[in-house]
Design a protein around this motif. Structure first.
Motif, mmCIF file in Angstrom:
data_model
loop_
_atom_site.group_PDB
_atom_site.id
_atom_site.type_symbol
_atom_site.label_atom_id
_atom_site.label_comp_id
_atom_site.label_asym_id
_atom_site.label_seq_id
_atom_site.Cartn_x
_atom_site.Cartn_y
_atom_site.Cartn_z
ATOM 1 N N ALA A 16 46.881 -71.640 -27.534
ATOM 2 C CA ALA A 16 45.824 -72.381 -28.228
ATOM 3 C C ALA A 16 46.279 -72.728 -29.648
ATOM 4 O O ALA A 16 46.082 -73.857 -30.124
ATOM 5 C CB ALA A 16 44.532 -71.563 -28.253
ATOM 6 N N GLY A 17 46.909 -71.775 -30.311
ATOM 7 C CA GLY A 17 47.459 -72.042 -31.646
ATOM 8 C C GLY A 17 48.531 -73.115 -31.602
ATOM 9 O O GLY A 17 48.596 -73.980 -32.481
ATOM 10 N N GLU A 18 49.356 -73.092 -30.564
ATOM 11 C CA GLU A 18 50.406 -74.100 -30.429
ATOM 12 C C GLU A 18 49.810 -75.498 -30.299
ATOM 13 O O GLU A 18 50.294 -76.448 -30.928
ATOM 14 C CB GLU A 18 51.281 -73.789 -29.213
ATOM 15 N N ARG A 19 48.762 -75.620 -29.522
ATOM 16 C CA ARG A 19 48.129 -76.939 -29.351
ATOM 17 C C ARG A 19 47.569 -77.433 -30.684
ATOM 18 O O ARG A 19 47.709 -78.596 -31.035
ATOM 19 C CB ARG A 19 47.025 -76.859 -28.285
ATOM 20 N N ALA A 136 35.874 -72.152 -33.392
ATOM 21 C CA ALA A 136 36.427 -73.095 -34.371
ATOM 22 C C ALA A 136 35.262 -73.693 -35.148
ATOM 23 O O ALA A 136 34.350 -74.272 -34.564
ATOM 24 C CB ALA A 136 37.209 -74.196 -33.658
ATOM 25 N N VAL A 137 35.301 -73.530 -36.463
ATOM 26 C CA VAL A 137 34.278 -74.090 -37.345
ATOM 27 C C VAL A 137 34.962 -75.106 -38.241
ATOM 28 O O VAL A 137 35.926 -74.777 -38.936
ATOM 29 C CB VAL A 137 33.609 -72.989 -38.195
ATOM 30 N N THR A 138 34.480 -76.326 -38.211
ATOM 31 C CA THR A 138 35.127 -77.392 -38.975
ATOM 32 C C THR A 138 34.382 -77.661 -40.275
ATOM 33 O O THR A 138 33.163 -77.526 -40.347
ATOM 34 C CB THR A 138 35.210 -78.688 -38.152
ATOM 35 N N ASN A 139 35.161 -78.043 -41.292
ATOM 36 C CA ASN A 139 34.601 -78.345 -42.608
ATOM 37 C C ASN A 139 34.936 -79.752 -43.080
ATOM 38 O O ASN A 139 34.372 -80.207 -44.066
ATOM 39 C CB ASN A 139 35.124 -77.340 -43.645
ATOM 40 N N ALA A 145 39.513 -83.081 -36.092
ATOM 41 C CA ALA A 145 40.695 -83.465 -35.302
ATOM 42 C C ALA A 145 41.434 -82.222 -34.797
ATOM 43 O O ALA A 145 41.884 -82.177 -33.643
ATOM 44 C CB ALA A 145 41.623 -84.341 -36.131
ATOM 45 N N LEU A 146 41.542 -81.203 -35.633
ATOM 46 C CA LEU A 146 42.213 -79.979 -35.233
ATOM 47 C C LEU A 146 41.431 -79.243 -34.147
ATOM 48 O O LEU A 146 42.000 -78.752 -33.173
ATOM 49 C CB LEU A 146 42.444 -79.071 -36.443
ATOM 50 N N ALA A 147 40.115 -79.170 -34.293
ATOM 51 C CA ALA A 147 39.289 -78.520 -33.279
ATOM 52 C C ALA A 147 39.332 -79.286 -31.972
ATOM 53 O O ALA A 147 39.311 -78.689 -30.889
ATOM 54 C CB ALA A 147 37.858 -78.391 -33.783
ATOM 55 N N THR A 148 39.413 -80.600 -32.043
ATOM 56 C CA THR A 148 39.520 -81.415 -30.833
ATOM 57 C C THR A 148 40.813 -81.096 -30.105
ATOM 58 O O THR A 148 40.840 -80.984 -28.875
ATOM 59 C CB THR A 148 39.444 -82.908 -31.182
ATOM 60 N N ALA A 149 41.896 -80.904 -30.851
ATOM 61 C CA ALA A 149 43.174 -80.512 -30.245
ATOM 62 C C ALA A 149 43.061 -79.152 -29.591
ATOM 63 O O ALA A 149 43.591 -78.925 -28.501
ATOM 64 C CB ALA A 149 44.287 -80.516 -31.287
ATOM 65 N N LEU A 150 42.344 -78.246 -30.237
ATOM 66 C CA LEU A 150 42.141 -76.922 -29.676
ATOM 67 C C LEU A 150 41.330 -77.015 -28.384
ATOM 68 O O LEU A 150 41.640 -76.362 -27.400
ATOM 69 C CB LEU A 150 41.441 -76.031 -30.700
ATOM 70 N N ARG A 151 40.307 -77.839 -28.387
ATOM 71 C CA ARG A 151 39.489 -78.032 -27.192
ATOM 72 C C ARG A 151 40.329 -78.538 -26.038
ATOM 73 O O ARG A 151 40.142 -78.128 -24.901
ATOM 74 C CB ARG A 151 38.349 -79.009 -27.464
ATOM 75 N N ALA A 152 41.295 -79.400 -26.328
ATOM 76 C CA ALA A 152 42.152 -79.959 -25.284
ATOM 77 C C ALA A 152 42.992 -78.881 -24.620
ATOM 78 O O ALA A 152 43.429 -79.051 -23.491
ATOM 79 C CB ALA A 152 43.061 -81.045 -25.865
ATOM 80 N N SER A 153 43.193 -77.745 -25.313
ATOM 81 C CA SER A 153 44.023 -76.679 -24.738
ATOM 82 C C SER A 153 43.183 -75.691 -23.938
ATOM 83 O O SER A 153 43.726 -74.845 -23.254
ATOM 84 C CB SER A 153 44.764 -75.927 -25.846
#
Length: 154
Positions: A16-19, A136-139, A145-153
Motif C-alpha cells: 500500500a505504501g509502494e502504491r 487516510a485523512v487528506t488535507n 491524489a495520494l489517497a486515491t492512489a492508495l485506494r487503487a491498491s
C-alpha cells in the motif's frame, strides 16, 4: 476526505505504501500515525520502494531524520523525541538538500503541530498480529491524489 483500508499482512501494508509512493511528488508531506509496532516504518519502506529508492529503509527513531536518494529524494523523519515544532522544522530544513518527499512518523505528536501533511495515514493493529487498519485523512488536493492512489491498491 477520509478513507479506510485493511491490510492483512506486513507485505500488504508495504505494498500500500509502494502504491502511494508511485504517486508521490517532490514537495509532498506524508504523515504517519500509530503506536509502536503499528507498521509506520513498513509503510514508509513501501513509499520509498514506490519512489524507486533501492536503499534499505530503517526507522529514524535515533537519527531523527534519514535521507534517501533516488529518482526523488525522501526524508524519513521521526518526531517522537522532539519537544517543539520549531525543532521539527529545523531538522527537516537542515536535511533538505533538494526537493524531496517528506514522510513524518508520529505526525500526531504536539511537536509536529506546525506541519500540515498532504495526507495522514493512521495505522492501527487489526484482528490478527499482522493485520492493519489504515485510515487516510487528506488535507490538500495533493493529499486527495495520494489517497486515491492508495485506494487503487486496496
Amino acid at each position: 476526505m477520509s478513507e479506510e483500508f485493511v491490510c492483512v499482512s506486513a507485505a500488504m501494508t508495504e505494498a500500500a505504501g509502494e502504491r502511494l509512493g508511485r504517486e508521490a511528488e517532490a514537495g509532498d508531506l506524508i504523515g504517519l500515525q500509530g503506536g509502536i509496532g503499528s507498521g509506520k516504518t513498513t509503510f514508509a519502506r513501501g513509499i520509498a520502494r514506490g519512489i524507486g529508492i533501492e536503499a534499505s529503509v530503517t526507522s529514524p527513531t535515533f537519527t531523527l531524520v534519514n535521507q534517501y536518494s533516488g529518482p526523488i529524494a525522501m526524508l524519513h523523519v521521526d518526531v517522537w523525541r522532539l519537544d517543539d515544532a520549531d525543532e521539527v522544522l529545523s531538522y527537516i530544513e537542515a536535511q533538505t538538500n533538494a526537493p524531496a518527499i517528506t514522510v513524518v512518523e508520529w505526525s500526531d505528536r504536539p511537536s509536529a503541530n506546525l506541519l500540515r501533511p498532504d495526507v495522514t495515514i493512521r495505522l492501527v493493529q487489526g484482528d490478527s498480529p499482522n493485520s492493519r487498519l489504515l485510515t487516510a485523512v487528506t488535507n490538500t488536493a495533493r493529499g486527495i491524489a495520494l489517497a486515491t492512489a492508495l485506494r487503487a491498491s486496496a
